[in-house]
Design an enzyme around this catalytic site. Structure first.
Site, PDB file in Angstrom:
ATOM      1  N   HIS A 291      16.754   0.600  -4.180  1.00  0.00           N
ATOM      2  CA  HIS A 291      15.754  -0.449  -4.384  1.00  0.00           C
ATOM      3  C   HIS A 291      16.452  -1.780  -4.654  1.00  0.00           C
ATOM      4  O   HIS A 291      17.492  -1.818  -5.317  1.00  0.00           O
ATOM      5  CB  HIS A 291      14.839  -0.070  -5.555  1.00  0.00           C
ATOM      6  CG  HIS A 291      13.604  -0.907  -5.624  1.00  0.00           C
ATOM      7  ND1 HIS A 291      13.599  -2.171  -6.162  1.00  0.00           N
ATOM      8  CD2 HIS A 291      12.336  -0.662  -5.192  1.00  0.00           C
ATOM      9  CE1 HIS A 291      12.372  -2.669  -6.061  1.00  0.00           C
ATOM     10  NE2 HIS A 291      11.584  -1.782  -5.489  1.00  0.00           N
ATOM     11  N   ARG A 339      12.400  -2.042  -0.621  1.00  0.00           N
ATOM     12  CA  ARG A 339      12.908  -0.746  -0.149  1.00  0.00           C
ATOM     13  C   ARG A 339      12.340  -0.428   1.224  1.00  0.00           C
ATOM     14  O   ARG A 339      11.358  -1.039   1.666  1.00  0.00           O
ATOM     15  CB  ARG A 339      12.593   0.357  -1.141  1.00  0.00           C
ATOM     16  CG  ARG A 339      11.206   0.342  -1.728  1.00  0.00           C
ATOM     17  CD  ARG A 339      11.035   1.479  -2.706  1.00  0.00           C
ATOM     18  NE  ARG A 339       9.853   1.259  -3.537  1.00  0.00           N
ATOM     19  CZ  ARG A 339       9.144   2.229  -4.074  1.00  0.00           C
ATOM     20  NH1 ARG A 339       9.496   3.496  -3.856  1.00  0.00           N
ATOM     21  NH2 ARG A 339       8.098   1.979  -4.824  1.00  0.00           N
ATOM     22  N   LYS A 342       8.551  -0.625   2.932  1.00  0.00           N
ATOM     23  CA  LYS A 342       7.589  -1.214   2.014  1.00  0.00           C
ATOM     24  C   LYS A 342       7.364  -2.683   2.362  1.00  0.00           C
ATOM     25  O   LYS A 342       7.891  -3.183   3.344  1.00  0.00           O
ATOM     26  CB  LYS A 342       8.025  -0.993   0.575  1.00  0.00           C
ATOM     27  CG  LYS A 342       8.094   0.501   0.249  1.00  0.00           C
ATOM     28  CD  LYS A 342       7.492   0.879  -1.071  1.00  0.00           C
ATOM     29  CE  LYS A 342       5.995   0.667  -1.153  1.00  0.00           C
ATOM     30  NZ  LYS A 342       5.508   1.001  -2.525  1.00  0.00           N
ATOM     31  N   CYS A 347       9.255 -11.635  -5.095  1.00  0.00           N
ATOM     32  CA  CYS A 347      10.263 -11.439  -6.148  1.00  0.00           C
ATOM     33  C   CYS A 347      11.589 -10.939  -5.563  1.00  0.00           C
ATOM     34  O   CYS A 347      12.654 -11.165  -6.136  1.00  0.00           O
ATOM     35  CB  CYS A 347       9.765 -10.507  -7.244  1.00  0.00           C
ATOM     36  SG  CYS A 347       9.443  -8.812  -6.739  1.00  0.00           S
ATOM     37  N   TYR A 348      11.513 -10.283  -4.402  1.00  0.00           N
ATOM     38  CA  TYR A 348      12.761  -9.802  -3.778  1.00  0.00           C
ATOM     39  C   TYR A 348      13.560 -10.946  -3.140  1.00  0.00           C
ATOM     40  O   TYR A 348      14.689 -10.738  -2.709  1.00  0.00           O
ATOM     41  CB  TYR A 348      12.470  -8.679  -2.774  1.00  0.00           C
ATOM     42  CG  TYR A 348      11.770  -7.519  -3.438  1.00  0.00           C
ATOM     43  CD1 TYR A 348      12.289  -6.963  -4.606  1.00  0.00           C
ATOM     44  CD2 TYR A 348      10.575  -7.007  -2.949  1.00  0.00           C
ATOM     45  CE1 TYR A 348      11.636  -5.932  -5.259  1.00  0.00           C
ATOM     46  CE2 TYR A 348       9.912  -5.968  -3.596  1.00  0.00           C
ATOM     47  CZ  TYR A 348      10.445  -5.439  -4.749  1.00  0.00           C
ATOM     48  OH  TYR A 348       9.800  -4.420  -5.399  1.00  0.00           O
ATOM     49  N   ASP A 390       3.785 -12.792  -5.266  1.00  0.00           N
ATOM     50  CA  ASP A 390       4.264 -11.711  -4.398  1.00  0.00           C
ATOM     51  C   ASP A 390       3.974 -12.089  -2.931  1.00  0.00           C
ATOM     52  O   ASP A 390       4.884 -12.233  -2.109  1.00  0.00           O
ATOM     53  CB  ASP A 390       3.534 -10.440  -4.868  1.00  0.00           C
ATOM     54  CG  ASP A 390       3.603  -9.254  -3.939  1.00  0.00           C
ATOM     55  OD1 ASP A 390       3.980  -9.424  -2.773  1.00  0.00           O
ATOM     56  OD2 ASP A 390       3.252  -8.145  -4.384  1.00  0.00           O
ATOM     57  N   ASP A 397       2.339 -15.314 -11.050  1.00  0.00           N
ATOM     58  CA  ASP A 397       2.676 -14.959 -12.431  1.00  0.00           C
ATOM     59  C   ASP A 397       4.078 -15.493 -12.715  1.00  0.00           C
ATOM     60  O   ASP A 397       4.783 -15.929 -11.796  1.00  0.00           O
ATOM     61  CB  ASP A 397       2.591 -13.430 -12.650  1.00  0.00           C
ATOM     62  CG  ASP A 397       3.441 -12.649 -11.670  1.00  0.00           C
ATOM     63  OD1 ASP A 397       4.661 -12.931 -11.587  1.00  0.00           O
ATOM     64  OD2 ASP A 397       2.916 -11.763 -10.964  1.00  0.00           O
ATOM     65  N   HIS A 400       7.018 -13.668 -10.766  1.00  0.00           N
ATOM     66  CA  HIS A 400       7.201 -14.036  -9.359  1.00  0.00           C
ATOM     67  C   HIS A 400       7.579 -15.509  -9.199  1.00  0.00           C
ATOM     68  O   HIS A 400       8.258 -15.874  -8.247  1.00  0.00           O
ATOM     69  CB  HIS A 400       5.950 -13.691  -8.544  1.00  0.00           C
ATOM     70  CG  HIS A 400       5.815 -12.222  -8.292  1.00  0.00           C
ATOM     71  ND1 HIS A 400       5.094 -11.386  -9.115  1.00  0.00           N
ATOM     72  CD2 HIS A 400       6.367 -11.431  -7.334  1.00  0.00           C
ATOM     73  CE1 HIS A 400       5.187 -10.150  -8.661  1.00  0.00           C
ATOM     74  NE2 HIS A 400       5.962 -10.133  -7.574  1.00  0.00           N
TER      75      HIS A 400
HETATM   76  C1  FPP Z   1       9.176  -0.785  -7.639  1.00  0.00           C
HETATM   77  O1  FPP Z   1       7.923  -1.278  -7.839  1.00  0.00           O
HETATM   78  C2  FPP Z   1      10.153  -1.476  -8.537  1.00  0.00           C
HETATM   79  C3  FPP Z   1      11.194  -0.855  -9.095  1.00  0.00           C
HETATM   80  C4  FPP Z   1      11.402   0.580  -8.858  1.00  0.00           C
HETATM   81  C5  FPP Z   1      12.215  -1.577  -9.937  1.00  0.00           C
HETATM   82  C6  FPP Z   1      11.761  -2.693 -10.798  1.00  0.00           C
HETATM   83  C7  FPP Z   1      12.858  -3.318 -11.593  1.00  0.00           C
HETATM   84  C8  FPP Z   1      13.005  -4.651 -11.728  1.00  0.00           C
HETATM   85  C9  FPP Z   1      12.103  -5.580 -11.027  1.00  0.00           C
HETATM   86  C10 FPP Z   1      14.033  -5.378 -12.520  1.00  0.00           C
HETATM   87  C11 FPP Z   1      15.209  -4.678 -13.106  1.00  0.00           C
HETATM   88  C12 FPP Z   1      16.215  -5.632 -13.569  1.00  0.00           C
HETATM   89  C13 FPP Z   1      16.679  -5.857 -14.829  1.00  0.00           C
HETATM   90  C14 FPP Z   1      17.725  -6.878 -15.032  1.00  0.00           C
HETATM   91  C15 FPP Z   1      16.200  -5.119 -16.015  1.00  0.00           C
HETATM   92  P1  FPP Z   1       6.776  -1.114  -6.743  1.00  0.00           P
HETATM   93  O2  FPP Z   1       6.744   0.276  -6.202  1.00  0.00           O
HETATM   94  O3  FPP Z   1       5.539  -1.645  -7.361  1.00  0.00           O
HETATM   95  O4  FPP Z   1       7.220  -2.156  -5.632  1.00  0.00           O
HETATM   96  P2  FPP Z   1       7.758  -1.942  -4.117  1.00  0.00           P
HETATM   97  O5  FPP Z   1       6.643  -1.359  -3.328  1.00  0.00           O
HETATM   98  O6  FPP Z   1       8.049  -3.344  -3.693  1.00  0.00           O
HETATM   99  O7  FPP Z   1       8.977  -1.078  -4.170  1.00  0.00           O
HETATM  100 ZN    ZN Z   2       7.098  -8.526  -6.771  1.00  0.00          ZN
HETATM  101  K     K Z   3       6.161  -4.854  -5.105  1.00  0.00           K
END
Ligand code: FPP
Ligand code: ZN
Ligand code: K
Length: 481
Positions: A291, A339, A342, A347-348, A390, A397, A400
């Site tokens: 991720h 990932r 997706k 934020c990415y 997003d 927010d 983001h």
């Molecule tokens: C999936 O969310 C998101 C994660 C598995 C990881 C989140 C972690 C962070 C954003 C920050 C970590 C960093 C520090 C420094 C503590 P989702 O399934 O809602 O989103 P997706 O579909 O985009 O993967």
């Molecule tokens: Zn996001």
């Molecule tokens: K997301």
């Protein structure tokens, strides 16, 4: 001249307005509202810049489609239909820059983040443990927008003096148990706020003991006592050890010492190495799905452990990682997903976009599309009401807003690792992260004007360079406790 354009009218205008105002949700759009793939309308009054923008999108916007439809492929198609009007047109009616892209709505975002530092209604009680994060995102976002945040110095120091735990580290607020994520966000906030009294409010000795309790015999770190061991912990711990200039020897009361380890960095590189997954990405812990957020943590951790050219090449398969990171940039959206299979998410822009500076310090440069990322952030991620988001259809927010702006900074500035800078700083211990500088703006094929450029951000600590170097300087003069 008319330029073929995907019709934003596929989404009825009143629904589009709801999406723009943040009240509508993508998931609520029916198939008929989303319209068919191949409707076009003429764009009579496009400026040459807008035409160039559209012409680019025309080249890249039709993805090759498999016949097989799945819920994943349908969500992707629906998402694209909501985003495209923002890339091709200007539903927010923002002022456009010379490239036909929305200008950075600096004032609106500043007001939005100032508000994020203010009071919250009762419903936000569930966010209490995230208070350090909210403060960090807002302060970091404001500095990226060029704001002087020193007026928040005393208040920031006071807030975190209450959240600091007597046994070391920070919790979300008074009386909460210490946690590595809270300690990370609190320390970055305090460093950003700046000032000797602010730095001095951090209890380095108890922080060192807290980190000693988080260190595990396999090399990694747990997030809190008895909590999960993942790559966030490894990164947060390294940020704290280096920024606060803490001794690298494990405290005597560290359980890891009883298991034979002597320093915080023992087995750490090998542990991060095990987090690289079969597809080249980096996951939370060995064996998990890769991720983007964890990729940044892994690369950040290794970039503190030593010079990226050495540590990244030693502990990671860089060509495989570069392939995975490149695959995260969505076409035609231009932004990144987190990932495989997706959706694009602003934020990415940082979690993956921000990885490039670190990776480019270890291997070839010029291997990602900065302009496309800038286009996504400016055209699709800015909320009409202020703040960034997003994607269209989602509310803005502070999280983001912070990470879209950090991603924009990564696209706009050239951040380089230079052994020759900051002589006398970080000479012993974890000195590598103090060798970064901004080496001018990226100027070829950009999508932004000078007024859309955000501030320089330290690529490892994600706070201003000034904050990083001043803070480390303060703690270097305070060797011992
Ligand atoms: C999936 O969310 C998101 C994660 C598995 C990881 C989140 C972690 C962070 C954003 C920050 C970590 C960093 C520090 C420094 C503590 P989702 O399934 O809602 O989103 P997706 O579909 O985009 O993967
Ligand atoms: Zn996001
Ligand atoms: K997301």
């Amino acid at each position: 001249m008319t330029v073929p354009l995907r019709s934003s009218a596929q989404v009825p205008s009143e629904r589009l307005e709801e999406i723009i105002s943040g009240e509508g949700r993508i998931e609520e759009l029916s198939d008929s509202e989303l319209g068919s793939e191949d409707e076009y309308e003429d764009m009579g009054t496009a400026t040459p810049e807008e035409q160039a923008n559209i012409a680019y999108l025309e080249c890249v916007r039709i993805p090759i489609h498999e016949d097989l439809q799945t819920s994943t492929s349908k969500t992707q198609d629906e998402t694209l239909k909501v985003i495209l009007p923002f890339l091709e047109g200007n539903p927010n009616e923002f002022t456009l820059n010379s490239h036909g892209i929305s200008q950075l709505q600096r004032k609106k975002h500043v007001l939005y983040l100032e508000d994020a530092l203010d009071d919250y209604p009762g419903g936000f009680a569930m966010m209490d443990a995230s208070r350090p994060w909210i403060i960090y995102w807002a302060l970091q976002g404001l500095t990226a927008l060029g704001e002087d945040i020193s007026e928040h110095q005393r208040r920031t120091a006071h807030t975190f003096s209450l959240a600091q735990h007597p046994d070391g580290g920070f919790g979300g607020g008074y009386g909460q148990l210490p946690h590595l994520a809270c300690s990370y966000a609190a320390t970055l906030s305090l460093a950003t706020a700046g000032g000797e009294a602010t730095y001095g409010s951090i209890n380095r000795k108890t922080m060192w003991h807290f980190l000693g309790r988080m260190k595990q015999a396999d090399g990694g770190f747990t997030m809190c006592q008895g909590g999960e061991e993942d790559i966030r912990g490894a990164f947060c711990a390294m940020v704290l050890l280096s920024l606060l200039n803490l001794p690298l020897e494990l405290p005597n009361d560290s359980p890891a010492r009883q298991q034979g380890l002597t320093t915080f960095t023992d087995n750490l590189g090998d542990w991060v190495s095990k987090c690289q997954s079969w597809d080249g990405g980096i996951s939370a812990a060995p064996g998990n799905e890769a991720h983007g957020a964890y990729a940044f943590c892994g690369l950040g951790c290794l970039s503190i452990l030593g010079a990226p050219k050495e540590t990244l090449n030693k502990y990671l398969d860089i060509p495989l990682l570069v392939h995975w990171m490149s695959s995260r940039q969505c076409t035609p959206e231009g932004g990144y997903n987190g990932r495989t299979n997706k959706l694009v998410d602003g934020c990415y822009s940082h979690w993956v976009g921000g990885c490039w500076s670190l990776v480019e310090a270890a291997t070839t440069t010029g291997i990602w599309n900065r302009a496309a990322l800038g286009r996504y952030i400016l055209a699709a991620a800015q909320d009409k009401k202020g703040g960034l988001r997003d994607k269209p259809g989602k509310r803005s927010d502070a999280y983001h807003t912070c990470y879209n702006l950090a991603g924009l900074s990564a696209a706009q500035h050239r951040y380089v690792y230079d052994e020759g800078i900051n002589k006398g700083l970080g000479e012993v211990g974890l000195g590598a992260p103090f060798r970064w500088k901004a080496e001018g703006l990226y100027e070829e094929d950009t999508m932004w004007d000078a007024s859309d450029v955000v501030g320089k951000i330290h690529p490892v600590f994600v706070i201003p360079f000034r904050a990083v170097y001043e803070c480390r300087r303060y703690f270097e003069d305070k060797e011992g406790f």
